[in-house]
Design a protein around this motif. Structure first.
Motif, PDB file in Angstrom:
ATOM      1  N   GLY A   1       0.808  -1.212   0.000  1.00  0.00           N
ATOM      2  CA  GLY A   1       0.000   0.000   0.000  1.00  0.00           C
ATOM      3  C   GLY A   1       0.841   1.260   0.000  1.00  0.00           C
ATOM      4  O   GLY A   1       0.534   2.238  -0.703  1.00  0.00           O
ATOM      5  N   VAL A   2       1.921   1.256   0.793  1.00  0.00           N
ATOM      6  CA  VAL A   2       2.813   2.421   0.824  1.00  0.00           C
ATOM      7  C   VAL A   2       3.451   2.645  -0.543  1.00  0.00           C
ATOM      8  O   VAL A   2       3.552   3.772  -1.028  1.00  0.00           O
ATOM      9  CB  VAL A   2       3.894   2.235   1.913  1.00  0.00           C
ATOM     10  CG1 VAL A   2       4.949   3.332   1.812  1.00  0.00           C
ATOM     11  CG2 VAL A   2       3.268   2.252   3.295  1.00  0.00           C
ATOM     12  N   VAL A   3       3.875   1.556  -1.173  1.00  0.00           N
ATOM     13  CA  VAL A   3       4.498   1.670  -2.505  1.00  0.00           C
ATOM     14  C   VAL A   3       3.484   2.224  -3.511  1.00  0.00           C
ATOM     15  O   VAL A   3       3.818   3.074  -4.334  1.00  0.00           O
ATOM     16  CB  VAL A   3       5.038   0.307  -2.961  1.00  0.00           C
ATOM     17  CG1 VAL A   3       5.478   0.353  -4.418  1.00  0.00           C
ATOM     18  CG2 VAL A   3       6.214  -0.118  -2.083  1.00  0.00           C
ATOM     19  N   LYS A   4       2.234   1.744  -3.444  1.00  0.00           N
ATOM     20  CA  LYS A   4       1.199   2.251  -4.355  1.00  0.00           C
ATOM     21  C   LYS A   4       0.927   3.730  -4.091  1.00  0.00           C
ATOM     22  O   LYS A   4       0.759   4.527  -5.018  1.00  0.00           O
ATOM     23  CB  LYS A   4      -0.090   1.447  -4.171  1.00  0.00           C
ATOM     24  CG  LYS A   4       0.015  -0.013  -4.590  1.00  0.00           C
ATOM     25  CD  LYS A   4       0.103  -0.161  -6.095  1.00  0.00           C
ATOM     26  CE  LYS A   4       0.057  -1.639  -6.499  1.00  0.00           C
ATOM     27  NZ  LYS A   4       0.242  -1.818  -7.954  1.00  0.00           N
ATOM     28  N   LEU A   5       0.878   4.083  -2.798  1.00  0.00           N
ATOM     29  CA  LEU A   5       0.580   5.464  -2.427  1.00  0.00           C
ATOM     30  C   LEU A   5       1.668   6.418  -2.907  1.00  0.00           C
ATOM     31  O   LEU A   5       1.391   7.555  -3.303  1.00  0.00           O
ATOM     32  CB  LEU A   5       0.435   5.560  -0.899  1.00  0.00           C
ATOM     33  CG  LEU A   5      -0.060   6.885  -0.325  1.00  0.00           C
ATOM     34  CD1 LEU A   5      -1.474   7.172  -0.789  1.00  0.00           C
ATOM     35  CD2 LEU A   5       0.013   6.870   1.192  1.00  0.00           C
ATOM     36  N   LEU A   6       2.912   5.949  -2.880  1.00  0.00           N
ATOM     37  CA  LEU A   6       4.049   6.789  -3.269  1.00  0.00           C
ATOM     38  C   LEU A   6       4.521   6.482  -4.681  1.00  0.00           C
ATOM     39  O   LEU A   6       5.668   6.764  -5.031  1.00  0.00           O
ATOM     40  CB  LEU A   6       5.203   6.586  -2.279  1.00  0.00           C
ATOM     41  CG  LEU A   6       4.889   6.821  -0.795  1.00  0.00           C
ATOM     42  CD1 LEU A   6       6.127   6.572   0.049  1.00  0.00           C
ATOM     43  CD2 LEU A   6       4.349   8.216  -0.551  1.00  0.00           C
ATOM     44  N   ALA A   7       3.639   5.922  -5.490  1.00  0.00           N
ATOM     45  CA  ALA A   7       4.040   5.474  -6.833  1.00  0.00           C
ATOM     46  C   ALA A   7       4.568   6.614  -7.691  1.00  0.00           C
ATOM     47  O   ALA A   7       5.434   6.412  -8.544  1.00  0.00           O
ATOM     48  CB  ALA A   7       2.857   4.804  -7.527  1.00  0.00           C
ATOM     49  N   ASN A   8       4.078   7.831  -7.469  1.00  0.00           N
ATOM     50  CA  ASN A   8       4.482   8.950  -8.328  1.00  0.00           C
ATOM     51  C   ASN A   8       5.895   9.443  -8.034  1.00  0.00           C
ATOM     52  O   ASN A   8       6.490  10.143  -8.867  1.00  0.00           O
ATOM     53  CB  ASN A   8       3.499  10.118  -8.163  1.00  0.00           C
ATOM     54  CG  ASN A   8       2.130   9.798  -8.726  1.00  0.00           C
ATOM     55  OD1 ASN A   8       2.001   8.993  -9.641  1.00  0.00           O
ATOM     56  ND2 ASN A   8       1.104  10.410  -8.162  1.00  0.00           N
ATOM     57  N   VAL A   9       6.412   9.121  -6.854  1.00  0.00           N
ATOM     58  CA  VAL A   9       7.739   9.634  -6.503  1.00  0.00           C
ATOM     59  C   VAL A   9       8.770   8.531  -6.306  1.00  0.00           C
ATOM     60  O   VAL A   9       9.969   8.787  -6.378  1.00  0.00           O
ATOM     61  CB  VAL A   9       7.657  10.486  -5.215  1.00  0.00           C
ATOM     62  CG1 VAL A   9       6.929  11.778  -5.473  1.00  0.00           C
ATOM     63  CG2 VAL A   9       6.991   9.714  -4.097  1.00  0.00           C
ATOM     64  N   LEU A  10       8.312   7.319  -6.052  1.00  0.00           N
ATOM     65  CA  LEU A  10       9.253   6.209  -5.948  1.00  0.00           C
ATOM     66  C   LEU A  10       9.727   5.811  -7.345  1.00  0.00           C
ATOM     67  O   LEU A  10       9.117   6.183  -8.339  1.00  0.00           O
ATOM     68  CB  LEU A  10       8.592   5.018  -5.255  1.00  0.00           C
ATOM     69  CG  LEU A  10       8.347   5.155  -3.748  1.00  0.00           C
ATOM     70  CD1 LEU A  10       7.590   3.950  -3.228  1.00  0.00           C
ATOM     71  CD2 LEU A  10       9.637   5.333  -2.986  1.00  0.00           C
ATOM     72  N   PRO A  11      10.823   5.074  -7.437  1.00  0.00           N
ATOM     73  CA  PRO A  11      11.269   4.618  -8.755  1.00  0.00           C
ATOM     74  C   PRO A  11      10.167   3.833  -9.454  1.00  0.00           C
ATOM     75  O   PRO A  11       9.330   3.195  -8.791  1.00  0.00           O
ATOM     76  CB  PRO A  11      12.459   3.707  -8.430  1.00  0.00           C
ATOM     77  CG  PRO A  11      12.935   4.158  -7.094  1.00  0.00           C
ATOM     78  CD  PRO A  11      11.718   4.622  -6.363  1.00  0.00           C
ATOM     79  N   PRO A  12      10.108   3.855 -10.787  1.00  0.00           N
ATOM     80  CA  PRO A  12       9.060   3.129 -11.503  1.00  0.00           C
ATOM     81  C   PRO A  12       9.123   1.627 -11.244  1.00  0.00           C
ATOM     82  O   PRO A  12       8.162   0.922 -11.465  1.00  0.00           O
ATOM     83  CB  PRO A  12       9.335   3.452 -12.976  1.00  0.00           C
ATOM     84  CG  PRO A  12      10.762   3.911 -13.016  1.00  0.00           C
ATOM     85  CD  PRO A  12      11.013   4.566 -11.712  1.00  0.00           C
ATOM     86  N   TRP A  13      10.240   1.160 -10.779  1.00  0.00           N
ATOM     87  CA  TRP A  13      10.371  -0.243 -10.406  1.00  0.00           C
ATOM     88  C   TRP A  13      11.024  -0.287  -9.035  1.00  0.00           C
ATOM     89  O   TRP A  13      11.847   0.544  -8.694  1.00  0.00           O
ATOM     90  CB  TRP A  13      11.253  -1.000 -11.413  1.00  0.00           C
ATOM     91  CG  TRP A  13      12.500  -0.257 -11.740  1.00  0.00           C
ATOM     92  CD1 TRP A  13      12.708   0.549 -12.822  1.00  0.00           C
ATOM     93  CD2 TRP A  13      13.697  -0.184 -10.967  1.00  0.00           C
ATOM     94  NE1 TRP A  13      13.950   1.100 -12.774  1.00  0.00           N
ATOM     95  CE2 TRP A  13      14.595   0.677 -11.647  1.00  0.00           C
ATOM     96  CE3 TRP A  13      14.102  -0.757  -9.769  1.00  0.00           C
ATOM     97  CZ2 TRP A  13      15.858   0.971 -11.173  1.00  0.00           C
ATOM     98  CZ3 TRP A  13      15.370  -0.460  -9.293  1.00  0.00           C
ATOM     99  CH2 TRP A  13      16.236   0.387  -9.998  1.00  0.00           C
ATOM    100  N   LEU A  14      10.604  -1.203  -8.231  1.00  0.00           N
ATOM    101  CA  LEU A  14      11.260  -1.460  -6.953  1.00  0.00           C
ATOM    102  C   LEU A  14      11.610  -2.937  -6.911  1.00  0.00           C
ATOM    103  O   LEU A  14      10.733  -3.785  -7.114  1.00  0.00           O
ATOM    104  CB  LEU A  14      10.334  -1.130  -5.776  1.00  0.00           C
ATOM    105  CG  LEU A  14      10.308   0.306  -5.279  1.00  0.00           C
ATOM    106  CD1 LEU A  14       9.300   0.432  -4.146  1.00  0.00           C
ATOM    107  CD2 LEU A  14      11.677   0.757  -4.798  1.00  0.00           C
TER     108      LEU A  14
END
Length: 828
Positions: free
Chosen positions: A330-343
């Motif tokens: 959920g955190v990764v989805k929430l921060l999808a716009n600023v996190l790398p396009p791939w984790l």
């Protein structure tokens, strides 16, 4: 299944149906889910940051050499399941018509780079875009400053060696070009398949080979163990995270902060489990007394309740791990716009450790209160006030402490920080215990000597009568606010450091090779075009040849012999005064006019074993210069400011050939002015750092968001601790409230007494939390994060008030049942 385990299972089902276990299981679920989500998210984020650092280097690791790798090494690389690419760099002269220019030529394979990307433009000094390809056969890509120097345009031809090439694009970013500020010559890139046609590379040619390697973490570890022993002295293997000093500091700081957050989260979860387990045990005193009257043995009862605890740990760990995994998704989805396009996906280890964390937390924090059950006597059936004293459980706490230390070490990767925090928390608990005894004694004297309003008097008397419970609640509240305040303070210091690291209008261009005769005219050019430039720095290049009179390579250990500073010329400068931002960590700066002294950057001490008082000898343009190390500096490489390993007095380098270095900020819309700059100063080398700075800024934004997500998780954990502490005393409060109501007390008096007690606890725990926070934050900032520290004055005013209001409000919400409950129902 043994009889004890079967009975434990039945007791578990009975207690679950009666609602006795919800708080303990919720606390345990939080311990597992929070630790699992933090472990997985931290693992993925660290992997992604490591990958981003690798993108700046173009690979996960690089083998550098002055000649082609041996057949043995090449075969060993082929045998490993990794990707590889080859890069060849060499100085050469390129000709276009009547123009001729020295360039840094770079031949690359088709799959270059293995990590990250290049950016190119159709014309020099215009908007660029990401490109996924490399120069085709017969094509060259040029750095923008080469276009005006060679007077060529896209589509023109030029001559490199014996081969003719077509100019296809302008290079604006090479991933691995940013690894040093002093790649002086402008870049020309072509396909490595055209290398033979140029006829440039001959025996004895000055060539720099680099083999790029990319793969998963396990593959890279195996690769390193297999290939590194085969490398010769002239072949060096570099990891991505070790190569970029300008990025490494930020990544290390983020890892340390996530580790600190893990410690705080697990501490809060442990407190919640301990408070819930205490209530769970106290509500079984009467039942065990009856069972003892019926002939049950101590050992049998302990086996049943410890078994119930273990059943609970196993049953909660599985859904806790699943919830933890879902939380980080959920955190990764929430921060999808600023996190790398791939984790990168985390391995199974964080989930396994998350499940074990729950079991160890329950045993470590929850078993000790249950050990009191074995001391319940049958006589309690007749005398309810016979409450068993706290058991001697030092062995349990000792084993739990060791287990928690190992787990926290895994979560943080920082043994010093883990041990320091555990010792700090232990010291705070001891301080709380001593302060509580002194404080309650003072309150008791005040109650006997001065009139106090009755509701407040009753609340204070209750604190005196229930000193054990008061101590437990104060410890829980204090540690909760301390953990949250500590993370908040460190977070603020980190954000300030990151914001200072890349302030607005950070210089994005470096002008190198400015000749002494051009310094004045260069400054005039910047002023006339409203370009904000920094101070000009003189730069002298020299090679370290001796340490304390011995040849440099003989004066160091075999491991230190591979350090890059012994294999190349170093960039040095002179200055009679240290820059304002420079931090002298040892020694003293010289006086103007002094000679024979040198200031070195701190990493040289670590890599070469050089220290204060040592003598270093350099050869500079055929002249030997010897200087004594009189100071050691700390350099912030990530600041994108001109930095030097070596600084000498001006008198020591007087008369030696030097060039000048300058950095300046230029907005993207004004970049066309660089054409005129290159035309007026054709010998100047211009290094574009704009794309690298943007990449670092993205990394810092992601780091800041990770910090904020950690704070949110800690806030939720802290609220659960407050609920556990309040719920743990609810039974006693219900009975006391019923008695007061039956004796004529009003609801208003009951509210003031109960809520007032929590306000007092909150204010006192807030003061103690400030003391503990200041002690721990001072140690962490100085010893672990290497940040400056000063007392947080604002915390002394705000935290006691906030904790008093928060705990008072939470207490009022928690005791509404005490006020609303009919006295008759409770007394029955």
């Amino acid at each position: 299944m043994s009889r004890s385990l079967l009975l434990s299972w039945r007791f578990l089902l009975r207690d679950w149906r009666s609602g006795e276990l919800w708080l303990l299981m919720l606390s345990l679920l939080m311990a597992v889910s929070v630790s699992t989500s933090i472990a997985i998210f931290s693992d993925r984020l660290q992997l992604s940051l490591g990958r981003q650092v690798a993108e700046v280097m173009g690979a996960d690791l690089v083998i550098s050499s002055s000649k082609k790798l041996s057949e043995e090494v090449s075969q060993a690389i082929e045998d490993q399941p990794v990707e590889q690419a080859t890069v060849l760099e060499f100085p050469s002269v390129v000709m276009a018509g009547d123009q001729m220019q020295l360039v840094s030529a770079k031949a690359v394979t088709l799959n270059y780079p293995l990590r990250g990307h290049m950016r190119t433009a159709d014309q020099p000094f215009v908007a660029d875009e990401v490109t996924e390809d490399t120069p085709a056969e017969g094509e060259v890509w040029l750095e923008p400053r080469l276009f005006p120097l060679l007077e060529v345009e896209v589509g023109d031809t030029l001559l490199l060696g014996e081969a003719e090439f077509k100019v296809a694009r302008a290079i604006t970013l090479e991933t691995d070009r940013g690894s040093g500020f002093y790649s002086l010559s402008p870049r020309l890139m072509f396909n490595i398949s055209d290398l033979g046609a140029t006829g440039i590379i001959q025996p004895g040619s000055r060539v720099h080979w680099r083999t790029l390697i990319a793969g998963e973490a396990e593959q890279l570890a195996t690769f390193k163990s297999k290939v590194e022993p085969l490398l010769s002295d002239s072949e060096k293997l570099n990891l991505a995270e070790d190569d970029r000093e300008d990025l490494r500091g930020s990544v290390v700081l983020l890892k340390q902060f996530l580790g600190l957050g893990s410690i705080a989260a697990m501490l809060l979860a442990g407190i919640a489990v301990a408070m819930s387990s205490r209530r769970f045990a106290e509500r079984r005193f009467d039942g065990i007394a009856v069972m003892r009257c019926m002939g049950a043995q101590q050992n049998q009862l302990m086996q049943i309740f410890v078994g119930e605890l273990l059943w609970m740990a196993v049953l909660v760990s599985i859904p806790g791990v699943i919830i933890g995994w879902l939380l980080q998704v959920g955190v990764v989805k929430l921060l999808a716009n600023v996190l790398p396009p791939w984790l990168p996906e985390a391995g199974p280890l964080p989930m396994i450790v998350g499940g074990l964390t729950g079991i160890i937390t329950l045993v470590g924090f929850g078993l000790a209160p249950l050990l009191r059950l074995k001391d319940v006597t049958p006589l309690r059936v007749l005398r309810r006030e016979l409450t068993p004293a706290a058991a001697g459980v030092w062995s349990v706490y000792g084993l739990s402490l060791i287990a928690m230390l190992v787990l926290l070490w895994y979560h943080t990767g920082q043994l010093l920080m883990t041990v320091g925090m555990i010792l700090g928390v232990s010291a705070v608990i001891l301080l709380i215990t001593l302060t509580i005894k002194a404080g309650l004694a003072s309150v008791q004297r005040r109650l006997s000597g001065q009139p106090v309003p009755m509701p407040w008097r009753l609340g204070l008397k209750r604190l005196l009568q229930e000193q054990g419970q008061t101590s437990a609640q104060l410890t829980a509240f204090t540690l909760t606010f301390m953990a949250m305040a500590l993370v908040l303070l460190v977070r603020t210091d980190l954000l300030e450091r990151w914001q200072q690291q890349l302030p607005e209008k950070t210089p994005n261009y470096f002008a190198i090779n400015i000749q002494p005769a051009e310094v004045k005219s260069f400054q005039n050019f910047l002023q006339s075009n409203d370009i904000n430039g920094t101070t000009l720095y003189p730069m002298v290049r020299g090679r370290l040849i001796e340490i304390n009179g011995l040849p440099a390579k003989e004066a160091v250990t075999e491991e230190q012999r591979n350090h890059n500073s012994l294999h190349r010329e170093l960039n040095m400068t002179w200055s009679d005064r240290p820059r304002s931002e420079v931090k002298i960590v040892a020694g003293e700066w010289w006086q103007p006019g002094d000679t024979g002294e040198i200031s070195i950057e701190r990493s040289i001490v670590e890599h070469l074993g050089v220290d204060l008082g040592d003598e270093l000898t350099f050869t500079i343009a055929g002249t030997k210069v010897t200087a004594e190390v009189t100071s050691i500096r700390e350099v912030q490489w990530e600041s994108f400011q001109p930095n030097f390993y070596m600084i000498l007095p001006e008198a020591s380098l007087k008369g030696l050939p030097a060039t000048w270095l300058n950095s300046f900020y230029l907005p993207q819309q004004d970049r066309l002015v660089l054409n005129e700059l290159v035309r007026q100063f054709p010998t100047i080398s211009l290094l574009d750092m704009d794309a690298v700075i943007r990449q670092v800024q993205v990394m810092l934004e992601q780091s800041i968001l990770a910090v904020e997500a950690m704070l949110l998780a800690l806030l939720l954990a802290g609220l659960l601790v407050l609920a556990s502490a309040i719920e743990a005393s609810l039974d006693t409060r219900l009975r006391e409230g019923a008695l007061i109501r039956s004796l004529g007390g009003s609801r208003k008096q009951l509210v003031i007494m109960q809520a007032g007690e929590f306000f007092i606890l909150g204010a006192f725990s807030g003061v103690m939390a400030v003391v503990g926070t200041e002690i721990c934050s001072g140690w962490l900032n100085v010893q672990v994060f290497e940040l400056s520290w000063q007392p947080a004055i604002w915390l002394w005013f705000t935290l006691p008030i906030v904790s008093a209001l928060l705990i008072g409000l939470s207490g009022w919400l928690g005791i509404r049942r005490v006020i609303r409950q009919s006295p008759g129902v409770v007394l029955k």
